[in-house]
Write a protein that holds these residues in place. Structure first.
Motif, short mmCIF file in Angstrom:
data_model
loop_
_atom_site.label_atom_id
_atom_site.label_comp_id
_atom_site.label_asym_id
_atom_site.label_seq_id
_atom_site.Cartn_x
_atom_site.Cartn_y
_atom_site.Cartn_z
N PHE A 75 0.83 -1.20 0.00
CA PHE A 75 0.00 0.00 0.00
C PHE A 75 0.87 1.25 0.00
O PHE A 75 0.63 2.20 -0.75
CB PHE A 75 -0.91 -0.01 1.22
CG PHE A 75 -1.64 1.28 1.47
CD1 PHE A 75 -2.71 1.66 0.68
CD2 PHE A 75 -1.25 2.13 2.51
CE1 PHE A 75 -3.39 2.86 0.91
CE2 PHE A 75 -1.92 3.32 2.74
CZ PHE A 75 -2.98 3.69 1.94
N LYS A 90 -8.70 5.23 1.98
CA LYS A 90 -7.80 4.75 0.94
C LYS A 90 -7.22 3.39 1.30
O LYS A 90 -7.11 2.49 0.46
CB LYS A 90 -6.66 5.75 0.72
CG LYS A 90 -7.03 6.94 -0.15
CD LYS A 90 -5.97 8.04 -0.10
CE LYS A 90 -4.57 7.53 -0.26
NZ LYS A 90 -3.56 8.64 -0.23
N LEU A 91 -6.83 3.21 2.56
CA LEU A 91 -6.27 1.93 2.99
C LEU A 91 -7.31 0.82 2.90
O LEU A 91 -7.02 -0.28 2.39
CB LEU A 91 -5.73 2.02 4.42
CG LEU A 91 -5.17 0.73 5.01
CD1 LEU A 91 -4.03 0.16 4.15
CD2 LEU A 91 -4.69 0.96 6.45
N GLN A 140 2.52 1.83 -3.33
CA GLN A 140 1.59 2.27 -4.37
C GLN A 140 1.11 3.70 -4.16
O GLN A 140 0.90 4.44 -5.12
CB GLN A 140 0.39 1.31 -4.41
CG GLN A 140 -0.60 1.60 -5.51
CD GLN A 140 -1.74 0.59 -5.54
OE1 GLN A 140 -2.89 0.92 -5.30
NE2 GLN A 140 -1.40 -0.65 -5.85
N THR A 141 0.92 4.10 -2.90
CA THR A 141 0.29 5.39 -2.61
C THR A 141 1.22 6.43 -2.01
O THR A 141 0.90 7.62 -2.02
CB THR A 141 -0.88 5.19 -1.64
OG1 THR A 141 -0.36 4.75 -0.37
CG2 THR A 141 -1.88 4.18 -2.18
N SER A 193 -8.62 -4.59 -2.96
CA SER A 193 -8.17 -4.66 -4.35
C SER A 193 -7.76 -6.09 -4.68
O SER A 193 -7.48 -6.90 -3.78
CB SER A 193 -6.99 -3.72 -4.58
OG SER A 193 -5.84 -4.17 -3.86
N GLU A 198 -4.99 -7.11 -5.91
CA GLU A 198 -3.62 -7.33 -5.46
C GLU A 198 -3.57 -7.66 -3.98
O GLU A 198 -2.96 -8.65 -3.56
CB GLU A 198 -2.78 -6.07 -5.72
CG GLU A 198 -1.36 -6.15 -5.19
CD GLU A 198 -0.61 -4.83 -5.30
OE1 GLU A 198 0.62 -4.85 -5.29
OE2 GLU A 198 -1.28 -3.76 -5.38
N ALA A 199 -4.22 -6.84 -3.16
CA ALA A 199 -4.17 -7.04 -1.71
C ALA A 199 -4.90 -8.31 -1.29
O ALA A 199 -4.43 -9.05 -0.43
CB ALA A 199 -4.77 -5.83 -1.00
N GLU A 250 -9.89 0.67 0.96
CA GLU A 250 -10.15 0.38 -0.45
C GLU A 250 -9.02 -0.43 -1.06
O GLU A 250 -9.26 -1.32 -1.88
CB GLU A 250 -10.37 1.69 -1.21
CG GLU A 250 -11.68 2.39 -0.85
CD GLU A 250 -11.89 3.69 -1.58
OE1 GLU A 250 -13.04 4.18 -1.62
OE2 GLU A 250 -10.91 4.24 -2.12
N TYR A 251 -7.80 -0.14 -0.65
CA TYR A 251 -6.68 -0.94 -1.16
C TYR A 251 -6.79 -2.38 -0.69
O TYR A 251 -6.50 -3.32 -1.44
CB TYR A 251 -5.34 -0.36 -0.70
CG TYR A 251 -4.19 -1.27 -1.05
CD1 TYR A 251 -3.73 -1.36 -2.36
CD2 TYR A 251 -3.62 -2.11 -0.10
CE1 TYR A 251 -2.71 -2.24 -2.71
CE2 TYR A 251 -2.61 -2.99 -0.43
CZ TYR A 251 -2.16 -3.05 -1.74
OH TYR A 251 -1.16 -3.94 -2.08
#
Length: 358
Positions: A62, A291-292, A65-66, A298, A300-301, A294-295
């Motif tokens: 995370f 944001k965390l 990416q962010t 994802s 990927e997560a 939502e990641y």
């Protein structure tokens, strides 16, 4: 244990006192003595009851990416009490825990806040999140049947655990463990207290040994010939079967097959518990918290999480660990988790009433 670092960004004075609290030392400082933390556009603060090592790969991905850094505070016990005591001055942005009941206790205790996110709503089925946006499941822990690998079983229902054909052939951990009270609570929600009591007495009559130990002990005792079947969480099998060949736990895992039972009711599926999360009520970095979350849903997560912990992704279509994939498709019981949680106390009382752990 991960430490909450750069505490100076989270406090004004006295910073040392809050740093001690964040690192897991006894909370002896009244909340009124600590200044409220300021928001930091580049950080998010995670309070978690999960061992940080289990989720660290996701947090690092995370951040990569962010660019948002995750400060992690491991709270083994008493998460609700911790954030309640910190009050408006709590630096917590995200609360993460295991077990539906523990997560809903945070909601009922007024320590979460509602958020709206199309990303979360699209990724997480409605019965695995709060209708008011207060909480969200991240992964599923399905309660499955461990069976001797040589048994011929095409399927199984939870109700069959009480069938007399399994007398002296069932192993299980304590009925008072949250994994089992959750299952019993779901049975109450489906069938009512009276029928569930009769079922639980039938399961007790079928026990090969006292209800005790852990989930992996069920596999151990199947290998030892003490029992033929038992109920346990699926992710332990992923751990056992991925141990080194010849190791003790690998032998336990190789001795069993996994079948996902369902409830014998219309639309009944496999019972799951969850690891889940919520945005803290006083989150100073609310946008980063969203944001965390939502990641974490994802592709990927969810895939990282599934392969690291052998839990089942909450999002459909995500690649599984090969061992977990070998268990086949899972149909999650459609009963809302909030409905299951309502019956936790009844389930615990029922365990005592029938002397299940005696």
């Amino acid at each position: 244990m991960r430490r909450l670092i750069q505490a100076a960004r989270l406090t004004v004075v006295p910073g040392a006192l809050l740093l001690l609290a964040a690192c897991g030392s006894p909370d002896t400082t009244p909340a009124t003595e600590v200044a409220a933390p300021a928001a930091d556009a580049g950080e998010v603060n995670l309070y978690t009851t999960r061992e940080p090592g289990l989720i660290q790969p996701l947090l690092e991905a995370f951040t990569a990416q962010t660019g948002t850094k995750v400060n992690t505070v491991f709270v083994r016990d008493g998460l609700l009490e911790r954030v309640r005591a910190e009050g408006e001055r709590s630096p917590a942005d995200v609360l993460m825990t295991v077990d539906t009941g523990n997560l809903l206790d945070l909601v009922d205790g007024g320590q979460t806040q509602a958020i709206e996110s199309q990303v979360l709503s699209a990724a997480i089925p409605a019965h695995l999140r709060g209708g008011d946006g207060q909480w969200f499941a991240l992964s599923l822990r399905d309660r499955v049947l461990y069976a001797d690998k040589d048994l011929s079983l095409d399927g199984f229902t939870y109700e069959q655990l009480a069938d007399p054909q399994w007398k002296g052939r069932v192993c299980i951990r304590s009925g008072q463990h949250p994994y089992n009270t959750s299952l019993i609570a779901a049975m109450i929600a489906h069938d009512g207290v009276e029928r569930t009591e009769a079922w639980l007495r039938g399961v007790k009559a079928n026990l090969a040994r006292k209800a005790a130990g852990g989930d992996r002990d069920v596999a151990r005792d199947i290998l030892a010939g003490i029992c033929d079947i038992g109920i346990a969480n699926a992710y332990y099998v992923g751990r056992m079967k991925n141990e080194a060949e010849g190791s003790e736990q690998r032998q336990w895992g190789d001795a069993i097959q996994v079948i996902r039972p369902t409830f014998a009711v219309a639309g009944g599926g496999t019972h799951v518990n969850i690891s889940g999360t919520a945005v803290a009520r006083h989150a100073p970095n609310r946008d980063n918290a969203v944001k965390l979350l939502e990641y974490l849903v994802s592709d990927e997560a969810q895939s990282l999480y599934a392969k690291a912990n052998y839990e089942y992704p909450v999002k459909a279509g995500v690649e599984l660990d090969p061992v977990v994939a070998s268990f086949g498709e899972m149909t999650v019981d459609a009963l809302p988790l909030t409905e299951v949680a309502k019956h936790r106390r009844q389930a615990s009382e029922l365990v005592d009433r029938v002397g299940f752990d005696n």
